[in-house]
Write an enzyme that holds these catalytic residues in place. Structure first.
Site, PDB file in Angstrom:
ATOM      1  CG  ASP A 176      -2.063  -5.979   7.307  1.00 55.03           C
ATOM      2  OD1 ASP A 176      -2.094  -5.893   8.535  1.00 55.03           O
ATOM      3  OD2 ASP A 176      -1.883  -7.044   6.693  1.00 55.03           O
TER       4      ASP A 176
HETATM    5  C1  GLC Z   1      -3.676  -9.238   3.263  1.00 51.40           C
HETATM    6  C2  GLC Z   1      -3.205  -9.740   4.599  1.00 51.40           C
HETATM    7  C3  GLC Z   1      -4.305  -9.759   5.609  1.00 51.40           C
HETATM    8  C4  GLC Z   1      -4.985  -8.412   5.635  1.00 51.40           C
HETATM    9  C5  GLC Z   1      -5.431  -7.991   4.253  1.00 51.40           C
HETATM   10  C6  GLC Z   1      -5.997  -6.606   4.222  1.00 51.40           C
HETATM   11  O1  GLC Z   1      -4.552 -10.158   2.705  1.00 51.40           O
HETATM   12  O2  GLC Z   1      -2.659 -11.023   4.479  1.00 51.40           O
HETATM   13  O3  GLC Z   1      -3.807 -10.045   6.874  1.00 51.40           O
HETATM   14  O4  GLC Z   1      -6.064  -8.512   6.494  1.00 51.40           O
HETATM   15  O5  GLC Z   1      -4.340  -8.025   3.384  1.00 51.40           O
HETATM   16  O6  GLC Z   1      -5.017  -5.633   4.435  1.00 51.40           O
HETATM   17  C1  GLC Z   2       0.598  -4.676   2.141  1.00 51.10           C
HETATM   18  C2  GLC Z   2      -0.634  -5.148   1.393  1.00 51.10           C
HETATM   19  C3  GLC Z   2      -1.624  -5.780   2.301  1.00 51.10           C
HETATM   20  C4  GLC Z   2      -0.934  -6.798   3.159  1.00 51.10           C
HETATM   21  C5  GLC Z   2       0.301  -6.237   3.847  1.00 51.10           C
HETATM   22  C6  GLC Z   2       1.019  -7.330   4.589  1.00 51.10           C
HETATM   23  O1  GLC Z   2       0.247  -3.677   3.020  1.00 51.10           O
HETATM   24  O2  GLC Z   2      -1.276  -4.099   0.695  1.00 51.10           O
HETATM   25  O3  GLC Z   2      -2.659  -6.376   1.544  1.00 51.10           O
HETATM   26  O4  GLC Z   2      -1.813  -7.262   4.121  1.00 51.10           O
HETATM   27  O5  GLC Z   2       1.149  -5.688   2.912  1.00 51.10           O
HETATM   28  O6  GLC Z   2       2.101  -6.885   5.302  1.00 51.10           O
END
Ligand code: GLC
Ligand code: GLC
Length: 834
Positions: free
Chosen positions: A487
């Protein structure tokens, strides 16, 4: 250093001191009513949706953490001494303390001044309430005159509103108190048809419903005036901060025990029959009174508890393994499966790190959670697959999140995370392979919940795959959109404004591409091809195979950096995760996903990529996400570079990705490396370093600080993480190798050299398989013979057995002369445990 220990036989983690490094929590509830409970009785409760139907108040973002809970106070009415038997909130000295977190229940027991108090908290199956069964024992040799006070703070229903809208909230609080039961009914007079209630099996001598009457002016929950003085105020809340507190008086002879039951529940009335008498403003309680009466009976409480325990014994019984490693055994047999249930239920919504307000159910998250859940409750998995698919858009794309209460896509975060739709294919595949239920593929499912737009689920999957093919970039790789699995890799974002959302800020027409989605696409195309074949749709199956091969070729041609797979191409067409970069040269995700998809397994690229992972990313606390960590903000990369080095996506051990490497290692035949990596993040094997790890030793955390962080080895964001599902898949399906496929259960272990095999019990499509795997210690190899009920069969797939049958399966692993000798084998004993 440890703060407790596992009780494997009881399937409990026993915490032996209250001041754990962080609150160590558990979850109550399996269906609609859920609660978080910490080892000092902190936490809150909600019906289905932790934002819109939150029953009790909780204050996030505090130091120390964990204020607000389901509290009791004991007062010695002879001396005036008072304390909390769960330590918080008074934090007084306790002579003894244990907290046993079990499957769906928590028991906190303590003793002070010869008074023993044990409270069992659980949510009975089929109910929308929680019970606290409290046993008070006088261990003194003199009689004890005691007061017991209960205390919960009610939330004003919408948790966001509760935390922000005081100009309204301070005026709308309303309660009723009848026969010692506190009813919280704020906003019930208008559009809500639901209320909360809090009762006790014994008649209280007093009560409070207004927090500051109970606490006294300028006091906190650590020393309420009502408790200090041994006298409730019988307050009725009008606005301000409604609470529920009972005052019970107990006189106990030496050795005498008393049992009380508190019931905290959620109830709904029909909209046109809310009030009794009709036309009044008084709650119709006719639905609640029988429930309260039921749980006044100790036998009913005990029976409900036994049902809950049996439910879990039954659920877990479908997958059990006995291996030479205790950390494998207890995670597989108890805690990892349990965590999979919790992530299935709650996705990423409510934990100590997820406020229950911001994120609903993540589309990719919930699909991945299913991978570790389908075997536990296939009917619920089926419903989830269909719910997820119903939020899919006609383009095949997906809302990134949806709300659990309404099951509708979340507009605020929107769509355009281009990996999202592909996960639906993997989740559906896992469901069908587990159950054999191909009928789900023909289920009519709408798009974006629009009535009339229904197509069979199968077409949703086809559109999901097509979504990628319709969005290829300049290198022929999938466009990344807002982000892919990571993300925080926001390659089309370019945010320069503080506070702007990295996830929703998006430069239209962005042309950044993802190698990761390329690998995921290959995996999904294979999965869909197998599904198509299953449906007898051979031309489609062939087309998916071809699409997968084409993408695999593109990944090899455009995504290979020389020693590892690149991560992406940014909006300017520059590689990300390449030796050409000064920071962020190698990322873990494509090494995992591409190898899992089989890319480069035959021509050595996969093995090379995994060697690079070992050389550049592996640490004793797990494999970090990227190296070198980003030291400065890169406008063209987005949020990943916003984190300090070593945290979260910026070179933290993002645990979710580690099992991908575990699986990849088994695909190149390296069981030693696979188990070694598996154990590095296994919470049980990290129990001894609890003061460093800090999070619960019985569940996975999302992240462990990486080697670039000053706090290397410290975990955060425990419980709600895809790490749970993926680790269960990695250990059970790839290391132990017990893998559901369309035609049966494949037995394909890839074990570390020093193991002599293992045994397992696996329910599969109604049959129970007793599996024994033999192997000579010190050897490596794969299954060479498979005997099913005394008959040797060809290959290593146990065909589907008649429902109800119990089948003996014996697999022999033959030492493989060609075991890897490229220097990687010495990893076997080299688990550099901390
Ligand atoms: C968080 C989110 C997941 C994403 C991950 C890496 O665990 O819930 O959807 O893939 O972060 O950014
Ligand atoms: C932030 C976190 C990531 C997560 C995301 C969800 O970017 O670092 O882990 O997946 O929020 O919106």
């Amino acid at each position: 250093m440890q703060f407790g220990h596992f009780d494997d036989a009881a399937r409990e983690y026993v915490i032996t001191r209250p001041d754990t490094p962080l609150p160590w929590i558990n979850y109550l509830g399996n269906e609609e009513y859920f609660a978080i409970v910490s080892n000092t009785a902190g936490g809150y409760s909600f019906f289905r949706d932790p934002r819109l139907r939150r029953l009790t108040r909780y204050r996030y973002n505090n130091v120390p953490l964990d204020s607000g809970g389901r509290y009791l106070y004991v007062r010695d009415d002879d001396t005036g001494d008072f304390w909390s038997p769960s330590w918080q909130p008074t934090k007084g000295d306790l002579d003894e303390y244990t907290c046993r977190h079990g499957l769906g229940y928590t028991i906190i027991e303590s003793q002070r001044a010869g008074i023993d108090v044990e409270t069992l908290y659980f949510v009975p199956l089929g109910e929308t309430l929680e019970l606290w069964r409290t046993r008070v024992v006088n261990q003194r040799d003199t009689p004890a005159r005691l007061s017991l006070f209960s205390a919960v703070e009610f939330c004003l229903w919408d948790a966001l509103d509760d935390a922000t809208n005081f100009q309204r909230n301070f005026s709308v609080g309303e309660v009723e108190v009848e026969d010692g039961v506190v009813y919280h009914k704020s906003e019930y007079r208008e559009r809500r048809d639901h209320f909360a209630y809090f009762g006790c099996s014994e008649a209280p001598v007093g009560f409070d419903t207004q927090s500051d009457a109970f606490l006294g002016p300028y006091r906190g929950w650590d020393r309420p005036l009502a408790v200090e003085e041994g006298r409730s105020r019988d307050s009725i809340a009008h606005g301000w901060a409604p609470c529920g507190s009972h005052h019970l008086q107990l006189e106990l002879e030496p050795g005498e025990a008393r049992e009380l039951v508190f019931v905290l529940g959620y109830a709904e009335n029909p909209h046109d029959a809310k009030f009794d008498p009709p036309g009044s403003q008084t709650i119709d309680k006719s639905r609640v009174l029988p429930i309260l009466a039921r749980y006044r009976e100790p036998a009913e409480v005990e029976a409900a508890f036994v049902r809950l325990r049996d439910y879990w014994t039954d659920l877990l019984g479908g997958l059990q393994a006995t291996t030479p490693n205790e950390h494998v055994n207890r995670m597989v047999n108890v805690w990892n499966q349990y965590q999979c249930m919790v992530t299935f239920n709650l996705s990423r919504s409510a934990s100590l790190f997820e406020s229950g307000i911001g994120r609903g159910m993540g589309f990719r998250d919930s699909n991945q959670d299913l991978l570790g859940f389908v075997h536990l409750a296939p009917a619920r998995a089926r419903e989830r697959v269909l719910d997820l698919a119903a939020t899919q858009l006609p383009t095949g794309g997906a809302y990134h999140q949806y709300q659990p209460l309404t099951k509708r896509g979340n507009d605020a975060i929107g769509s355009g995370f281009n990996d999202d739709p592909l996960w639906l294919i993997l989740a559906t595949g896992a469901y069908v392979k587990e159950t054999g239920d191909v009928s789900i593929l023909q289920e009519p499912v709408p798009y974006d919940n629009e009535e009339g737009s229904e197509t069979p689920l199968y077409e949703h999957l086809q559109r999901a795959l097509q979504y990628t093919l319709d969005r290829l970039g300049p290198h022929g790789l999938p466009l990344i959109g807002h982000a892919d699995w990571n993300d925080c890799l926001n390659l089309n974002c370019f945010s320069e404004t503080p506070g702007e959302s990295f996830q929703t800020t998006y430069r239209e027409g962005g042309s950044a591409e993802s190698v990761f989605i390329g690998g995921l696409f290959v995996l999904a195309a294979d999965e869909l091809a197998a599904i198509a074949e299953r449906l007898g749709d051979d031309p489609e199956a062939a087309a998916y195979v071809a699409a997968g091969e084409l993408m695999s070729g593109t990944v090899r041609a455009q995504g290979w950096d020389g020693e590892w797979f690149r991560r992406a191409y940014d909006n300017a067409g520059e590689p990300v995760g390449s030796s050409a970069n000064d920071e962020g040269q190698i990322f873990i995700e494509p090494q995992g996903l591409c190898v899992m998809a089989g890319v480069g397994v035959d021509d050595g690229l996969a093995a090379r990529a995994l060697t690079s992972v070992r050389e550049r990313l592996a640490t004793k606390h797990g494999i970090v996400l990227v190296q070198p960590a980003y030291t400065r903000y890169h406008l063209e990369l987005g949020e990943i570079t916003s984190y300090p080095p070593g945290y979260k996506e910026n070179a933290g051990v993002f645990c979710h990705t580690n099992p991908w490497i575990v699986i990849a290692e088994t695909l190149v035949g390296n069981g030693d490396a696979a188990l070694d990596y598996y154990l590095r993040t296994n919470p049980s094997s990290r129990e001894e370093i609890s003061e460093l790890h800090r999070c619960e030793p019985y569940v996975y955390a999302q992240m462990i600080a990486g080697a670039d962080a000053p706090t290397h080895g410290e975990a955060k964001n425990s419980w709600l993480t895809g790490t749970a599902a993926w680790n269960l898949v990695a250990i059970t399906q790839w290391i132990l190798g017990i893998r559901p496929e369309h035609d049966g259960l494949r037995i394909d272990p890839c074990l570390p050299a020093d193991w002599d095999g293992f045994t397992a019990e696996r329910d599969f499509r109604g049959a129970t398989l007793h599996i024994t795997v033999h192997k000579q210690p010190g050897t490596r190899g794969r299954v060479s013979s498979l005997v099913v009920d005394g008959e040797r069969i060809a290959g290593n797939v146990v065909p589907v057995q008649p429902a109800g049958s119990v089948v003996e399966v014996v697999a022999e692993i033959e030492a493989d002369g060609a075991a890897r000798t490229d220097g990687r084998v010495e990893l076997g004993g080299a688990h550099q445990g901390p």
